[in-house]
Design an enzyme around this catalytic site. Structure first.
Site, PDB file in Angstrom:
ATOM      1  N   ASN A  12       0.872  -1.184   0.000  1.00  0.00           N
ATOM      2  CA  ASN A  12       0.000   0.000   0.000  1.00  0.00           C
ATOM      3  C   ASN A  12       0.905   1.229   0.000  1.00  0.00           C
ATOM      4  O   ASN A  12       1.564   1.505   1.004  1.00  0.00           O
ATOM      5  CB  ASN A  12      -0.884  -0.036   1.256  1.00  0.00           C
ATOM      6  CG  ASN A  12      -1.666   1.249   1.457  1.00  0.00           C
ATOM      7  OD1 ASN A  12      -1.747   2.089   0.559  1.00  0.00           O
ATOM      8  ND2 ASN A  12      -2.236   1.402   2.646  1.00  0.00           N
ATOM      9  N   LYS A  14       0.004   4.279  -0.141  1.00  0.00           N
ATOM     10  CA  LYS A  14      -0.612   5.456   0.504  1.00  0.00           C
ATOM     11  C   LYS A  14      -0.431   6.684  -0.404  1.00  0.00           C
ATOM     12  O   LYS A  14      -0.430   6.542  -1.622  1.00  0.00           O
ATOM     13  CB  LYS A  14      -0.033   5.658   1.907  1.00  0.00           C
ATOM     14  CG  LYS A  14      -0.032   4.346   2.714  1.00  0.00           C
ATOM     15  CD  LYS A  14       0.283   4.519   4.160  1.00  0.00           C
ATOM     16  CE  LYS A  14       0.208   3.163   4.860  1.00  0.00           C
ATOM     17  NZ  LYS A  14       0.340   3.231   6.291  1.00  0.00           N
ATOM     18  N   HIS A  99      -9.150   1.418   5.539  1.00  0.00           N
ATOM     19  CA  HIS A  99      -7.831   1.592   6.161  1.00  0.00           C
ATOM     20  C   HIS A  99      -7.970   2.547   7.345  1.00  0.00           C
ATOM     21  O   HIS A  99      -8.753   3.509   7.288  1.00  0.00           O
ATOM     22  CB  HIS A  99      -6.834   2.135   5.133  1.00  0.00           C
ATOM     23  CG  HIS A  99      -5.424   2.040   5.628  1.00  0.00           C
ATOM     24  ND1 HIS A  99      -4.909   2.922   6.543  1.00  0.00           N
ATOM     25  CD2 HIS A  99      -4.439   1.145   5.366  1.00  0.00           C
ATOM     26  CE1 HIS A  99      -3.656   2.573   6.821  1.00  0.00           C
ATOM     27  NE2 HIS A  99      -3.349   1.496   6.117  1.00  0.00           N
ATOM     28  N   GLU A 101      -6.255   4.901   8.255  1.00  0.00           N
ATOM     29  CA  GLU A 101      -6.007   6.306   7.897  1.00  0.00           C
ATOM     30  C   GLU A 101      -7.244   6.939   7.264  1.00  0.00           C
ATOM     31  O   GLU A 101      -7.482   8.134   7.430  1.00  0.00           O
ATOM     32  CB  GLU A 101      -4.767   6.395   6.981  1.00  0.00           C
ATOM     33  CG  GLU A 101      -3.498   6.107   7.780  1.00  0.00           C
ATOM     34  CD  GLU A 101      -2.362   5.474   7.000  1.00  0.00           C
ATOM     35  OE1 GLU A 101      -2.408   5.472   5.760  1.00  0.00           O
ATOM     36  OE2 GLU A 101      -1.425   4.958   7.649  1.00  0.00           O
ATOM     37  N   GLU A 169      -4.649  -4.627  10.953  1.00  0.00           N
ATOM     38  CA  GLU A 169      -3.595  -3.621  11.096  1.00  0.00           C
ATOM     39  C   GLU A 169      -3.792  -2.868  12.404  1.00  0.00           C
ATOM     40  O   GLU A 169      -4.604  -1.935  12.475  1.00  0.00           O
ATOM     41  CB  GLU A 169      -3.654  -2.624   9.933  1.00  0.00           C
ATOM     42  CG  GLU A 169      -3.423  -3.258   8.578  1.00  0.00           C
ATOM     43  CD  GLU A 169      -2.871  -2.253   7.564  1.00  0.00           C
ATOM     44  OE1 GLU A 169      -1.868  -2.577   6.930  1.00  0.00           O
ATOM     45  OE2 GLU A 169      -3.427  -1.146   7.435  1.00  0.00           O
ATOM     46  N   GLY A 175       3.459   2.382  10.644  1.00  0.00           N
ATOM     47  CA  GLY A 175       4.462   3.433  10.437  1.00  0.00           C
ATOM     48  C   GLY A 175       5.258   3.780  11.676  1.00  0.00           C
ATOM     49  O   GLY A 175       5.940   4.811  11.713  1.00  0.00           O
ATOM     50  N   SER A 214       4.183  -1.993  10.183  1.00  0.00           N
ATOM     51  CA  SER A 214       5.635  -2.100  10.325  1.00  0.00           C
ATOM     52  C   SER A 214       6.198  -3.462   9.903  1.00  0.00           C
ATOM     53  O   SER A 214       7.201  -3.914  10.463  1.00  0.00           O
ATOM     54  CB  SER A 214       6.070  -1.741  11.756  1.00  0.00           C
ATOM     55  OG  SER A 214       5.722  -0.399  12.046  1.00  0.00           O
TER      56      SER A 214
END
Ligand code: 13P
Length: 256
Positions: A12, A14, A99, A101, A169, A175, A214
């Site tokens: 991904n 992003k 996701h 985010e 996730e 991240g 990660s």
């Protein structure tokens, strides 16, 4: 990863990548042209600005190309949005929905995410539905409760093993360089499998469960060996072809 489920390694990107990054996409597409790709699926989700060029660049590669989000409607007055049909029209085959985010930046609810997954199915795309707890929820001991709620509300009733991938996730692992312990990954994935089985019966055995957060070339080997981890959803480490291909290579030993 002990079952007959075919693993899926997914990247991904992003909101990263311009035309200058197309050589990385091409390198990934070329790098997965090996016999290992007979045993696993590899997917890359670049920003939508690169989608059409990426599918053209990789049309002679087993690498699948997907998008990172879609609108829940097929078309209409929704300025700035992209429909599942448009993704399919660019030869995309998958779309990530829900996701964390998107949940955070755009206040996406489980109900909206379910509608997006339904839109994906309607366009014959595979929906990669993301779930995961925040740090506060994990600290409060609510992880499994959160996963159950998200699975219940964001996975459509007509989900099948073919149409649906679930990505676990943990938000705090994305991240940050932090990953859950392997025991925690196993616990979450076993729980997701059994929760899906309560609802979808036998079909749940075929639904692929990815771990994301990660994941990198250094920890891929141990993560993909965890029971019920059917692949990885990789952010940062998918941006460089060499890193992503090293993770692909990790499957060489596992699937030998
Ligand atoms: P990182 O691999 O950069 O932690 O991102 C994970 C992720 O969010 C993939 O969707």
């Amino acid at each position: 990863m002990t079952s007959k489920r075919r693993p899926l390694l997914a990247g991904n990107w992003k909101m990263n990548g311009t035309r200058a990054s197309l050589d990385q996409i091409k390198a990934i597409g070329d790098g997965v042209k090996t016999s290992l790709s007979e045993k696993l699926d590899v997917l890359l989700c670049p920003p939508v600005s690169l989608l059409y060029v990426a599918t053209a660049l990789c049309d002679d590669s087993p690498l699948a190309i997907g998008a990172q989000d879609c609108h829940q409607k097929a078309s209409g007055a929704h300025t700035g949005d992209i429909s599942a049909e448009m993704i399919a029209d660019c030869f995309g085959t998958h779309v990530i929905v829900g996701h964390s985010e998107r949940r955070r930046d755009h206040d996406e609810s489980d109900d909206l995410i379910r509608a997006k997954a339904e839109a994906a199915y309607a366009a014959d795309l595979i929906a990669v539905i993301c779930i995961g707890e925040t740090e506060a929820e994990r600290k409060a001991g609510e992880t499994l409760e959160v996963l159950k709620r998200q699975l219940g509300a964001s996975v459509p009733e007509n989900a099948t093993a073919k149409s649906t991938v679930i990505a676990y996730e943990p938000v705090w692992a994305i991240g940050t360089g932090l990953t859950p312990t392997l025991a925690d990954v196993a616990e979450a994935h076993d729980f997701i499998r059994s929760t899906l089985a309560e609802r979808f019966g036998e079909e749940a055995k075929g639904i692929r469960l990815l771990y994301g957060g990660s994941a990198n070339p250094g920890n891929a080997r141990v993560l993909i060996a965890v029971d019920n981890v059917d692949g990885l959803l990789v952010g940062g480490a998918s941006l460089k072809a060499a890193d992503f291909l090293a993770m692909y290579g990790a499957y060489g030993e596992l699937l030998a």
